[in-house]
Scaffold this motif. Sequence first.
Motif, short mmCIF file in Angstrom:
data_model
loop_
_atom_site.label_atom_id
_atom_site.label_comp_id
_atom_site.label_asym_id
_atom_site.label_seq_id
_atom_site.Cartn_x
_atom_site.Cartn_y
_atom_site.Cartn_z
N TYR A 1 21.81 -3.59 38.02
CA TYR A 1 22.10 -2.93 39.44
C TYR A 1 21.09 -2.71 40.24
O TYR A 1 19.83 -2.31 39.89
CB TYR A 1 23.01 -1.43 39.19
CG TYR A 1 23.98 -1.76 38.23
CD1 TYR A 1 25.54 -2.53 38.69
CD2 TYR A 1 24.12 -1.51 37.07
CE1 TYR A 1 26.43 -2.53 37.66
CE2 TYR A 1 25.24 -1.57 36.02
CZ TYR A 1 26.41 -2.20 36.46
OH TYR A 1 27.58 -2.47 35.60
N MET B 1 21.53 5.18 35.10
CA MET B 1 22.54 4.60 33.94
C MET B 1 22.01 4.98 32.60
O MET B 1 22.93 5.31 31.95
CB MET B 1 22.75 3.06 34.18
CG MET B 1 23.09 2.66 35.68
SD MET B 1 24.87 3.04 35.72
CE MET B 1 25.47 1.78 36.83
N ASN C 1 23.32 -7.71 28.80
CA ASN C 1 22.48 -7.94 30.13
C ASN C 1 21.15 -7.01 29.95
O ASN C 1 20.98 -6.43 28.71
CB ASN C 1 23.38 -7.65 31.40
CG ASN C 1 23.77 -6.35 31.25
OD1 ASN C 1 23.14 -5.09 31.00
ND2 ASN C 1 25.21 -6.19 31.35
N LEU D 1 20.41 -4.01 31.05
CA LEU D 1 20.75 -2.86 30.92
C LEU D 1 21.20 -2.46 29.53
O LEU D 1 20.78 -1.50 28.82
CB LEU D 1 21.85 -2.35 32.00
CG LEU D 1 21.99 -0.94 32.18
CD1 LEU D 1 20.92 0.07 32.17
CD2 LEU D 1 23.15 -0.48 32.97
N SER D 2 22.00 -3.39 28.84
CA SER D 2 22.77 -3.16 27.80
C SER D 2 21.42 -3.21 26.83
O SER D 2 21.26 -2.46 25.70
CB SER D 2 23.76 -4.03 27.49
OG SER D 2 23.32 -5.30 27.22
N PHE E 1 19.36 -0.05 26.69
CA PHE E 1 20.16 0.84 26.37
C PHE E 1 20.14 0.94 24.49
O PHE E 1 19.55 1.82 23.97
CB PHE E 1 21.47 0.85 26.55
CG PHE E 1 22.37 1.85 25.61
CD1 PHE E 1 22.31 3.14 25.69
CD2 PHE E 1 23.70 1.24 25.20
CE1 PHE E 1 22.92 3.97 24.75
CE2 PHE E 1 24.49 2.05 24.28
CZ PHE E 1 23.96 3.40 24.07
#
Lengths: 116, 330
Positions: free
Chosen positions: B90, B98, B55, B57-58, B61
């Motif tokens: 989120y 995060m 997603n 966020l991943s 990262f």
Amino acid sequence: MGSFILKTDVPNKVLNIELEGSFSQEDGLRSISAYQDTIAPINTKEYELNIDCKRLNVTAPEIVPLLEGCLQMFKKDEYKKVVLTLENNAILKMQLSRLGRSVGLDNLEIISTVTT
Amino acid sequence: MAGIRIVDIDIYHPTNRVGNDFYIEHFDARGVDIRGLLKALGRDTRYKIDNDDENSLSMAFEAASNLLEKTGLTGADIDLIAYASQTPEYIFPTNSLMIHRLINGAAHTICIDSNANCAGMTAAFEQVSRQMLGNPRIRRALIIGSDYVAPHASPDDPVYFANFGDAAAAVIVERDEQAVGFIDSIYQTDTCVYGNSLFPAQGLAKLGQTGVDAGAFHVKFIPFDDSICVGAASESIRTLLSRNEIGADEIKAACFSQLSIGNIRAVSENIGIGEDIAVYIGDEFGYTSTSSPFIALHRAITSGQIQRGDKVLFWTVGAGWQNVAMVVEY
């Protein structure tokens, strides 16, 4: 304090590990030693490794290097497959997925269970 | 006087690459010919998430981790994490927080999310640079842009469904007493199409009260001529360059919004920049929205188009609309 249960399912060629609680450095070393004793009589290349981390306290960032060391160990032991089950934790799953790739553990499957 | 310079940049995209044929067949089956649209926007391929684990966020990262590994820095070296996304995984906690956890950030690190839609990462870079100029305690910042628009694109909407690609970019900037780095920026806002891209269409409050059916959580898009921003963008870029006494010929790379090859060419021509200066990666990556100018920057660096000390011009546009342009010395 962290605890661990190691169970070898010889007929199905599966090594099951349950991890629970908060692991200190000492807990980690004790569990690795017990793991080495458990795999001594088996040929890990023929086995699948299932690790249940659902009750493992993963809130401390220090747990990540410990898990990275474990993934390197599992890579060396050449399991047919390594399955790691987490209690719904998308963040840890991201970290472990990357760690798994970085140590070359290509047969790692991470399951993040969702509880409602 | 200190400057805010780019230390390095890296990107992440999923491995799955999808060509135009898939989308052409998808819309042919609906009786809609999108060949002209894809050609006009300059699409060929795009990278698409094809699993449940990835997603925005991943991807962020992964881009940030790639960058930290490349630079030899760690989370502890970062004083500010700025995360720009219009599709944050989120709402709270912040995605920057995060990322802080994922990279084991320091206790003093500032974590902020921001959203200026497709202009988000450029606006974040500009805002962070200005913040760092005013706050010497921030020595190093990690700025990330990541969008995963596909889950919110209606399968009946050619623009959102067929043009976007999934990717993230991460850049580290550093306060340096010897560097020029960030030079100046300019914004130009016109709200004439403020209602043409709405997400969530019903608003968050109603969604919280009534929920939403699977597949219904899509962008409400009313098509319009996206080239309407070109004239105003060109004018604001000319203002930006002239007030800093920078000639168009000094720009060694133009890292523009990758939405439309036509817009890139039009703005370039209006401000006197050659086609070889304007970086185009929208044919390979699709339109990655917030990260797209920085994926272009990554290409400009890795291809050798720019060297340290070269001036780089950024321009992008956010829904509604808002033009954002800035010039930096790499």
